[in-house]
Design a protein around this motif. Structure first.
Motif, PDB file in Angstrom:
ATOM      1  N   SER A 249      21.958 -15.126  21.498  1.00  0.00           N
ATOM      2  CA  SER A 249      21.858 -16.140  22.560  1.00  0.00           C
ATOM      3  C   SER A 249      21.713 -15.531  23.944  1.00  0.00           C
ATOM      4  O   SER A 249      20.909 -15.989  24.758  1.00  0.00           O
ATOM      5  CB  SER A 249      23.100 -17.022  22.550  1.00  0.00           C
ATOM      6  OG  SER A 249      23.314 -17.513  21.269  1.00  0.00           O
ATOM      7  N   VAL A 250      22.523 -14.483  24.211  1.00  0.00           N
ATOM      8  CA  VAL A 250      22.473 -13.864  25.533  1.00  0.00           C
ATOM      9  C   VAL A 250      21.080 -13.300  25.797  1.00  0.00           C
ATOM     10  O   VAL A 250      20.501 -13.477  26.878  1.00  0.00           O
ATOM     11  CB  VAL A 250      23.528 -12.745  25.622  1.00  0.00           C
ATOM     12  CG1 VAL A 250      23.439 -12.023  26.940  1.00  0.00           C
ATOM     13  CG2 VAL A 250      24.904 -13.315  25.426  1.00  0.00           C
ATOM     14  N   ALA A 251      20.529 -12.645  24.766  1.00  0.00           N
ATOM     15  CA  ALA A 251      19.204 -12.046  24.939  1.00  0.00           C
ATOM     16  C   ALA A 251      18.142 -13.130  25.106  1.00  0.00           C
ATOM     17  O   ALA A 251      17.257 -13.002  25.961  1.00  0.00           O
ATOM     18  CB  ALA A 251      18.880 -11.158  23.744  1.00  0.00           C
ATOM     19  N   SER A 252      18.212 -14.204  24.317  1.00  0.00           N
ATOM     20  CA  SER A 252      17.179 -15.242  24.498  1.00  0.00           C
ATOM     21  C   SER A 252      17.243 -15.826  25.888  1.00  0.00           C
ATOM     22  O   SER A 252      16.213 -16.095  26.497  1.00  0.00           O
ATOM     23  CB  SER A 252      17.267 -16.400  23.510  1.00  0.00           C
ATOM     24  OG  SER A 252      18.073 -16.183  22.451  1.00  0.00           O
ATOM     25  N   ALA A 253      18.473 -16.057  26.392  1.00  0.00           N
ATOM     26  CA  ALA A 253      18.590 -16.646  27.724  1.00  0.00           C
ATOM     27  C   ALA A 253      17.963 -15.734  28.767  1.00  0.00           C
ATOM     28  O   ALA A 253      17.206 -16.180  29.634  1.00  0.00           O
ATOM     29  CB  ALA A 253      20.053 -16.907  28.063  1.00  0.00           C
ATOM     30  N   PHE A 254      18.237 -14.440  28.669  1.00  0.00           N
ATOM     31  CA  PHE A 254      17.724 -13.518  29.684  1.00  0.00           C
ATOM     32  C   PHE A 254      16.218 -13.295  29.550  1.00  0.00           C
ATOM     33  O   PHE A 254      15.474 -13.414  30.522  1.00  0.00           O
ATOM     34  CB  PHE A 254      18.468 -12.183  29.595  1.00  0.00           C
ATOM     35  CG  PHE A 254      18.025 -11.190  30.634  1.00  0.00           C
ATOM     36  CD1 PHE A 254      18.218 -11.452  31.976  1.00  0.00           C
ATOM     37  CD2 PHE A 254      17.408 -10.012  30.272  1.00  0.00           C
ATOM     38  CE1 PHE A 254      17.802 -10.558  32.939  1.00  0.00           C
ATOM     39  CE2 PHE A 254      16.995  -9.107  31.235  1.00  0.00           C
ATOM     40  CZ  PHE A 254      17.198  -9.378  32.570  1.00  0.00           C
ATOM     41  N   ILE A 255      15.765 -13.005  28.328  1.00  0.00           N
ATOM     42  CA  ILE A 255      14.340 -12.684  28.152  1.00  0.00           C
ATOM     43  C   ILE A 255      13.466 -13.897  28.434  1.00  0.00           C
ATOM     44  O   ILE A 255      12.440 -13.799  29.088  1.00  0.00           O
ATOM     45  CB  ILE A 255      14.074 -12.153  26.731  1.00  0.00           C
ATOM     46  CG1 ILE A 255      14.889 -10.897  26.491  1.00  0.00           C
ATOM     47  CG2 ILE A 255      12.600 -11.828  26.553  1.00  0.00           C
ATOM     48  CD1 ILE A 255      14.781 -10.389  25.078  1.00  0.00           C
ATOM     49  N   SER A 256      13.891 -15.069  27.931  1.00  0.00           N
ATOM     50  CA  SER A 256      13.047 -16.245  28.131  1.00  0.00           C
ATOM     51  C   SER A 256      12.924 -16.565  29.612  1.00  0.00           C
ATOM     52  O   SER A 256      11.886 -17.015  30.073  1.00  0.00           O
ATOM     53  CB  SER A 256      13.636 -17.442  27.403  1.00  0.00           C
ATOM     54  OG  SER A 256      14.820 -17.863  28.046  1.00  0.00           O
ATOM     55  N   ALA A 257      14.003 -16.318  30.367  1.00  0.00           N
ATOM     56  CA  ALA A 257      13.967 -16.695  31.772  1.00  0.00           C
ATOM     57  C   ALA A 257      13.235 -15.675  32.623  1.00  0.00           C
ATOM     58  O   ALA A 257      12.695 -16.015  33.670  1.00  0.00           O
ATOM     59  CB  ALA A 257      15.388 -16.881  32.292  1.00  0.00           C
ATOM     60  N   THR A 258      13.223 -14.404  32.206  1.00  0.00           N
ATOM     61  CA  THR A 258      12.700 -13.391  33.120  1.00  0.00           C
ATOM     62  C   THR A 258      11.474 -12.639  32.579  1.00  0.00           C
ATOM     63  O   THR A 258      10.565 -12.336  33.344  1.00  0.00           O
ATOM     64  CB  THR A 258      13.790 -12.358  33.448  1.00  0.00           C
ATOM     65  OG1 THR A 258      14.266 -11.819  32.218  1.00  0.00           O
ATOM     66  CG2 THR A 258      14.933 -12.991  34.190  1.00  0.00           C
ATOM     67  N   GLY A 259      11.453 -12.345  31.274  1.00  0.00           N
ATOM     68  CA  GLY A 259      10.401 -11.474  30.740  1.00  0.00           C
ATOM     69  C   GLY A 259       9.001 -11.989  31.026  1.00  0.00           C
ATOM     70  O   GLY A 259       8.179 -11.306  31.645  1.00  0.00           O
ATOM     71  N   THR A 260       8.725 -13.224  30.590  1.00  0.00           N
ATOM     72  CA  THR A 260       7.382 -13.762  30.798  1.00  0.00           C
ATOM     73  C   THR A 260       7.131 -14.024  32.282  1.00  0.00           C
ATOM     74  O   THR A 260       6.003 -13.919  32.743  1.00  0.00           O
ATOM     75  CB  THR A 260       7.203 -15.062  30.012  1.00  0.00           C
ATOM     76  OG1 THR A 260       8.313 -15.905  30.287  1.00  0.00           O
ATOM     77  CG2 THR A 260       7.132 -14.796  28.535  1.00  0.00           C
ATOM     78  N   LYS A 261       8.182 -14.351  33.028  1.00  0.00           N
ATOM     79  CA  LYS A 261       8.005 -14.668  34.446  1.00  0.00           C
ATOM     80  C   LYS A 261       7.541 -13.456  35.233  1.00  0.00           C
ATOM     81  O   LYS A 261       6.652 -13.541  36.078  1.00  0.00           O
ATOM     82  CB  LYS A 261       9.313 -15.186  35.058  1.00  0.00           C
ATOM     83  CG  LYS A 261       9.906 -16.353  34.329  1.00  0.00           C
ATOM     84  CD  LYS A 261       8.950 -17.522  34.318  1.00  0.00           C
ATOM     85  CE  LYS A 261       9.434 -18.659  33.454  1.00  0.00           C
ATOM     86  NZ  LYS A 261       9.854 -18.307  32.112  1.00  0.00           N
ATOM     87  N   VAL A 262       8.156 -12.300  34.938  1.00  0.00           N
ATOM     88  CA  VAL A 262       7.750 -11.089  35.645  1.00  0.00           C
ATOM     89  C   VAL A 262       6.315 -10.726  35.284  1.00  0.00           C
ATOM     90  O   VAL A 262       5.542 -10.271  36.132  1.00  0.00           O
ATOM     91  CB  VAL A 262       8.733  -9.941  35.354  1.00  0.00           C
ATOM     92  CG1 VAL A 262       8.206  -8.628  35.869  1.00  0.00           C
ATOM     93  CG2 VAL A 262      10.072 -10.232  35.980  1.00  0.00           C
TER      94      VAL A 262
END
Lengths: 500, 118
Positions: A249-262
């Motif tokens: 869950s922690v990883a999905s929250a972080f990656i979904s919010a930032t990975g594609t955005k960057v």
């Protein structure tokens, strides 16, 4: 801010913000204790957030500056381009990273085996390093290096989930991600071949002379496709749903919010900052394909979201759809359109991080996020469901949430160009969001609680607290949308090189 | 212009397509990683080739004022890219090991069937 203030400590903040998580990551592994690891990571993340907040204020006040790493001047050394856009995107990454980490310990304790928890925090910090570095750097090859740091760390994070499907999801993510990264590398190489420089400012200066060569057009194609793969531009999004669903869950929250955005930001930098608006949009007419892919993504992915049986996968498909709005904004290549893209980057990051964190609450209490296992959960976990409702309202674009602000800006930008039928399509697509959010609401609230959920209770404060902060932010920036809109407008003007 | 002038670039494109084809068409997860490696090797060759200067020698300081050197920068960049490639391969193979442990197979169609069944 230029040479005379280079000795000023605050000029070093952007470089320090990249160094702190990079240095903390190995430190965390040395201690081999998950509590120490958590403490160190949390301290690192919040201090980075502080540094970047200060940087953003400085850029808003004095304008940007060029930071020379190690004092080496531009063509030889690597420089960091500190400006409002970069600082804004870094603020998103570090802010979400810090809040998600504040929520992490209980969720990590439940989902990740004890002996791998320190490694999880380490990979988390490395992913953050890569994302921050990619945003701030002014060197094209450096983008690739940071991109790979963040990608490799993200694959690891995804693979740490508790189900075996996580391994295959991570493997597919790795293959697609490596292809995307290598495509960007080829594009950068072709640019270097024609211009002999890797510095972004120099590239922007020298490219127009050789812009008509086939080499540069090929490099443009490679960069766009590579970045498109990485940011899950529909229909190149196939790696995303599984990766987000099976990650912890922690990883999905972080990656979904930032990975594609960057990655969206990197694409903006390359398209507008290096190739230039005229080359990309006038000569190669990137606008139309982007508008088609954006709208296609909104409709195809949002429709797919309606039919999902897993709550996290539903959110993942919704992410692909929301990226469609960002790409649609980019396709306009106007100040309004770009501002909408940048604003939605920020707004969607907040909403999706909050929603994935709330999905983590459910996983923590029930051990599953499949809709079939969640009948009537709303009556057992009222706070979590309230938070999901706020996030869901944001995805739909209900007034007083951030989703409304970004849709408003996007639609005014479309209207400015007299693209009324696109306005209609973008508005109508909100109904699809209503449908997929309603699907969850119907299962969670309207149905009678299943007997299996008899003893489920609300999560403790340490889990719902950070999520509540995230959702509160989504309302604060929804009500006080003028402020973020102004920053996004300023950022768009910098990218397009238009005076205020 | 001699066709052979661009010999290296033909090799680059051939390798790139071979690697790409393996990634897309093969069912075996290890073979896909091999394909990825061939794909990345093509890019490394492309960079090194572009740094080559006609009649240039290796960029090591030599005596004489009229010595022509090849451009060392792309070669240095590729050192980084090789490191990245090794890390990606290692992670990919580690994942394949875990997949084998958990699914008992590394053929993609069989894994997909197992996933759909569960």
């Amino acid at each position: 801010m230029s040479a005379e203030t280079a000795t000023d400590f605050s000029a070093h903040l952007p470089a320090l913000a990249v160094m702190v998580p990079l240095m903390t990551a190995p430190l965390v592994v040395i201690f081999r204790n998950s509590k120490v690891a958590f403490g160190l990571s949390l301290a690192a993340a919040w201090s980075v957030f502080g540094m970047i907040l200060k940087t953003l204020m400085l850029t808003l006040e004095h304008g940007g500056w060029v930071y020379e790493l190690g004092g080496w001047k531009a063509p030889i050394g690597i420089v960091y381009n500190v400006d409002t856009v970069a600082a804004f995107v870094m603020l998103i990454v570090s802010g979400i990273g810090a809040l998600v980490l504040s929520y992490a310990p209980m969720s990590v304790a439940r989902e990740i085996p004890e002996n791998r928890q320190t490694l999880f925090y380490s990979a988390f910090l490395l992913a953050m390093t890569g994302l921050l570095g990619m945003t701030i750097t002014g060197d094209a090859f450096n983008v690739f290096v940071f991109l790979e740091i963040s990608s490799l760390a993200s694959y690891t994070l995804v693979a740490m989930g508790s189900s075996r499907n996580g391994f295959t999801a991570a493997y597919r993510y790795l293959i697609m991600g490596a292809i995307g990264g290598t495509f960007i590398l080829i594009g950068i190489g072709l640019m270097y071949m024609m211009t002999g420089t890797l510095n972004m400012a120099d590239l922007a200066e020298r490219l127009p002379e050789v812009a008509h060569t086939r080499t540069i057009m090929a490099s443009f194609a490679f960069v766009i496709v590579g970045a498109g793969l990485k940011l899950a531009l529909w229909p190149m999004h196939t790696w995303l749903p599984n990766a987000y669903t099976y990650a912890p869950s922690v990883a999905s929250a972080f990656i979904s919010a930032t990975g594609t955005k960057v990655m969206v930001y990197v694409m903006l930098r390359f398209v507008f900052g290096i190739y230039g608006t005229e080359f990309a949009f006038t000569e190669l007419s990137l606008g139309l394909p982007f508008a088609v892919l954006g709208l296609g993504g909104i409709y195809a992915a949002s429709t797919a979201a309606i039919f999902q049986t897993n709550f996290k996968r539903l959110l993942a498909y919704s992410s692909v759809g929301q990226i469609g709005y960002i790409v649609l904004g980019m396709s306009l290549a106007t100040v309004g359109g770009l501002a909408a893209a940048i604003l939605h980057l920020f707004n969607h990051a907040i909403m999706k991080a909050g929603l994935f964190m709330a999905a983590g609450h459910i996983n923590h209490q029930v051990g599953s996020v499949r809709l079939a296992d969640l009948e009537g959960i709303g009556r057992k976990m009222p706070i979590t469901m309230g938070l999901i409702a706020i996030g869901g309202a944001g995805l739909i674009g209900v007034p007083l949430t951030v989703g409304f602000v970004s849709k408003w800006v996007l639609i005014s930008a479309l209207a400015e160009q007299d693209l009324w039928w696109v306005v209609g399509l973008a508005l109508a697509s909100s109904l699809l969001a209503v449908a997929y959010i309603w699907r969850f609401v119907e299962v969670a609230w309207i149905r009678e609680p299943a007997p299996a959920l008899e003893h489920v209770t609300e999560v403790p404060f340490w889990l719902w607290g950070p999520t509540a902060v995230m959702m509160t932010l989504s309302i604060v920036f929804g009500v006080w949308g003028a402020g973020t809109t102004e920053v996004a407008m300023e950022a768009a003007r910098i990218l397009l090189g238009v005076a205020a | 212009m001699n066709l052979l002038d661009h010999f290296n670039y033909y090799v680059v494109i051939t390798l790139m397509m071979v690697g790409f084809y393996i990634i897309m068409a093969r069912n075996n997860l290890v073979k896909k990683v091999i394909g990825l490696n061939i794909f990345q090797a093509a890019v490394i060759l492309m960079y090194v080739t572009m740094g080559r200067v006609h009649d240039g020698t290796a960029p090591i300081l030599a005596d004489g004022p009229d010595v022509v050197y090849s451009n060392p920068l792309p070669q240095v960049l590729m050192l980084t890219a090789i490191v990245v490639g090794v890390a990606t391969t290692a992670l990919g193979l580690a994942l394949v090991v875990r997949i084998q442990e958990n699914y008992g197979t590394i053929e993609e169609d069989e894994i997909r069937a197992l996933e759909d069944a569960s």
